[in-house]
Write a protein that holds these residues in place. Sequence first.
Motif, PDB file in Angstrom:
ATOM      1  N   ASP A   1      -4.663  20.297 -14.291  1.00  0.00           N
ATOM      2  CA  ASP A   1      -5.760  19.905 -13.403  1.00  0.00           C
ATOM      3  C   ASP A   1      -6.057  18.411 -13.491  1.00  0.00           C
ATOM      4  OD1 ASP A   1      -7.507  22.977 -14.248  1.00  0.00           O
ATOM      5  OD2 ASP A   1      -6.091  22.576 -12.613  1.00  0.00           O
ATOM      6  N   SER A   2      -5.426  17.725 -14.405  1.00  0.00           N
ATOM      7  CA  SER A   2      -5.576  16.263 -14.489  1.00  0.00           C
ATOM      8  C   SER A   2      -5.019  15.655 -13.201  1.00  0.00           C
ATOM      9  CB  SER A   2      -4.818  15.698 -15.686  1.00  0.00           C
ATOM     10  OG  SER A   2      -5.394  16.110 -16.896  1.00  0.00           O
ATOM     11  N   ALA A   3      -5.913  15.050 -12.434  1.00  0.00           N
ATOM     12  CA  ALA A   3      -5.547  14.540 -11.103  1.00  0.00           C
ATOM     13  C   ALA A   3      -6.755  13.805 -10.546  1.00  0.00           C
ATOM     14  CB  ALA A   3      -5.163  15.690 -10.168  1.00  0.00           C
ATOM     15  N   SER A   4      -6.572  13.225  -9.371  1.00  0.00           N
ATOM     16  CA  SER A   4      -7.722  12.682  -8.636  1.00  0.00           C
ATOM     17  C   SER A   4      -8.203  13.731  -7.658  1.00  0.00           C
ATOM     18  CB  SER A   4      -7.331  11.415  -7.874  1.00  0.00           C
ATOM     19  OG  SER A   4      -7.150  10.345  -8.748  1.00  0.00           O
TER      20      SER A   4
ATOM     21  N   ALA B   1      -1.028  11.916  -9.547  1.00  0.00           N
ATOM     22  CA  ALA B   1      -0.537  10.534  -9.503  1.00  0.00           C
ATOM     23  C   ALA B   1       0.827  10.478  -8.837  1.00  0.00           C
ATOM     24  CB  ALA B   1      -0.473   9.961 -10.907  1.00  0.00           C
ATOM     25  N   GLY B   2       0.955   9.613  -7.850  1.00  0.00           N
ATOM     26  CA  GLY B   2       2.233   9.422  -7.171  1.00  0.00           C
ATOM     27  C   GLY B   2       2.595  10.510  -6.178  1.00  0.00           C
TER      28      GLY B   2
ATOM     29  N   ARG C   1     -11.040  10.465 -10.749  1.00  0.00           N
ATOM     30  CA  ARG C   1      -9.870  10.705 -11.595  1.00  0.00           C
ATOM     31  C   ARG C   1     -10.313  11.564 -12.768  1.00  0.00           C
ATOM     32  NH1 ARG C   1      -8.234   5.865 -11.217  1.00  0.00           N
ATOM     33  NH2 ARG C   1      -9.096   5.074 -13.152  1.00  0.00           N
ATOM     34  N   LEU C   2      -9.800  12.776 -12.841  1.00  0.00           N
ATOM     35  CA  LEU C   2     -10.163  13.718 -13.900  1.00  0.00           C
ATOM     36  C   LEU C   2      -9.059  13.767 -14.939  1.00  0.00           C
ATOM     37  CD1 LEU C   2     -11.933  16.034 -15.064  1.00  0.00           C
ATOM     38  CD2 LEU C   2     -10.581  17.611 -13.677  1.00  0.00           C
ATOM     39  N   LYS C   3      -9.487  13.601 -16.191  1.00  0.00           N
ATOM     40  CA  LYS C   3      -8.532  13.681 -17.295  1.00  0.00           C
ATOM     41  C   LYS C   3      -8.905  14.911 -18.115  1.00  0.00           C
ATOM     42  CE  LYS C   3      -7.799   9.450 -18.698  1.00  0.00           C
ATOM     43  NZ  LYS C   3      -7.835   8.182 -19.477  1.00  0.00           N
TER      44      LYS C   3
ATOM     45  N   SER D   1       0.861  -1.188   0.000  1.00  0.00           N
ATOM     46  CA  SER D   1       0.000   0.000   0.000  1.00  0.00           C
ATOM     47  C   SER D   1       0.893   1.233   0.000  1.00  0.00           C
ATOM     48  CB  SER D   1      -0.866  -0.016   1.268  1.00  0.00           C
ATOM     49  OG  SER D   1      -1.821   1.004   1.243  1.00  0.00           O
ATOM     50  N   ILE D   2       0.250   2.384  -0.071  1.00  0.00           N
ATOM     51  CA  ILE D   2       0.956   3.636   0.178  1.00  0.00           C
ATOM     52  C   ILE D   2       0.590   4.090   1.582  1.00  0.00           C
ATOM     53  CG2 ILE D   2       1.237   6.044  -0.511  1.00  0.00           C
ATOM     54  CD1 ILE D   2       0.453   5.174  -3.350  1.00  0.00           C
ATOM     55  N   TYR D   3       1.595   4.433   2.367  1.00  0.00           N
ATOM     56  CA  TYR D   3       1.380   4.918   3.726  1.00  0.00           C
ATOM     57  C   TYR D   3       1.759   6.404   3.768  1.00  0.00           C
ATOM     58  CZ  TYR D   3       0.833   0.043   4.927  1.00  0.00           C
ATOM     59  OH  TYR D   3       0.373  -1.252   4.988  1.00  0.00           O
ATOM     60  N   LEU D   4       0.875   7.203   4.350  1.00  0.00           N
ATOM     61  CA  LEU D   4       1.113   8.647   4.398  1.00  0.00           C
ATOM     62  C   LEU D   4       0.938   9.158   5.819  1.00  0.00           C
ATOM     63  CD1 LEU D   4      -1.173   8.282   1.700  1.00  0.00           C
ATOM     64  CD2 LEU D   4       0.155  10.301   1.180  1.00  0.00           C
ATOM     65  N   CYS D   5       1.770  10.104   6.184  1.00  0.00           N
ATOM     66  CA  CYS D   5       1.543  10.815   7.434  1.00  0.00           C
ATOM     67  C   CYS D   5       0.932  12.177   7.096  1.00  0.00           C
ATOM     68  CB  CYS D   5       2.831  10.973   8.234  1.00  0.00           C
ATOM     69  SG  CYS D   5       4.080  11.935   7.401  1.00  0.00           S
ATOM     70  N   SER D   6       0.325  12.777   8.089  1.00  0.00           N
ATOM     71  CA  SER D   6      -0.400  14.020   7.865  1.00  0.00           C
ATOM     72  C   SER D   6      -0.416  14.836   9.145  1.00  0.00           C
ATOM     73  CB  SER D   6      -1.834  13.686   7.429  1.00  0.00           C
ATOM     74  OG  SER D   6      -2.632  14.829   7.344  1.00  0.00           O
TER      75      SER D   6
END
Lengths: 117, 109
Positions: free
Chosen positions: B82-85, B39-40, B104-106, A89-94
């Motif tokens: 603006d392409s992003a979730s 993304a990412g 998810r906007l394209k 998974s991806i783990y994130l802190c906030s």
Amino acid sequence: SAVISQKPSRDICQRGTSLTIQCQVDSQVTMMFWYRQQPGQSLTLIATANQGSEATYESGFVIDKFPISRPNLTFSTLTVSNMSPEDSSIYLCSVEDGGWAGENGYTFGSGTRLTVV
Amino acid sequence: GQNIDQPTEMTATEGAIVQINCTYQTSGFNGLFWYQQHAGEAPTFLSYNVLDGLEEKGRFSSFLSRSKGYSYLLLKELQMKDSASYLCAIEPGTYKYIFGTGTRLKVLA
């Protein structure tokens, strides 16, 4: 706004091992939060970490699996213990980004992408 | 229980306006947030609605109707970046967040 340094950014781990994720904030914050984001899923809160007290875990998450440290007001770690592929998974802190949440919301770390093989 | 629904994907053209809807079922909450997530990358805060009505911030506006269990994010003058979730999240209690799965906007040229 707060700046969070989270590491590692990604890791590939063997099942049965543990990984500790670190988050360093550039300012003092009362509460830090740990989230998980599984592929294609939403963010799910794992626990809330308040300095000087035990972390508070959400339903479905337990301290033995996800121990958290919060030694001071700028740092926290999350350990994923005895990993299995389901922990990939991806783990994130906030952190709450100063003042009222509605002004600046919450700031997130850049995330740790964990793959368990 | 608490449930948040958003469309999975949307496509729009550069320069256009797009509305991303979010419906929720919950007994009560402090406020509703919208976040953008490329993304990412980590999510970044866009807006927060406490009261019913429209909150405008530049090209982005967010609307809330508590009685209808409904919010939307309006993006004007769409740009490729603006392409992003886009994630809708409610705050059912202090320091509690429930996120939707995101839209998810394209944005197409």
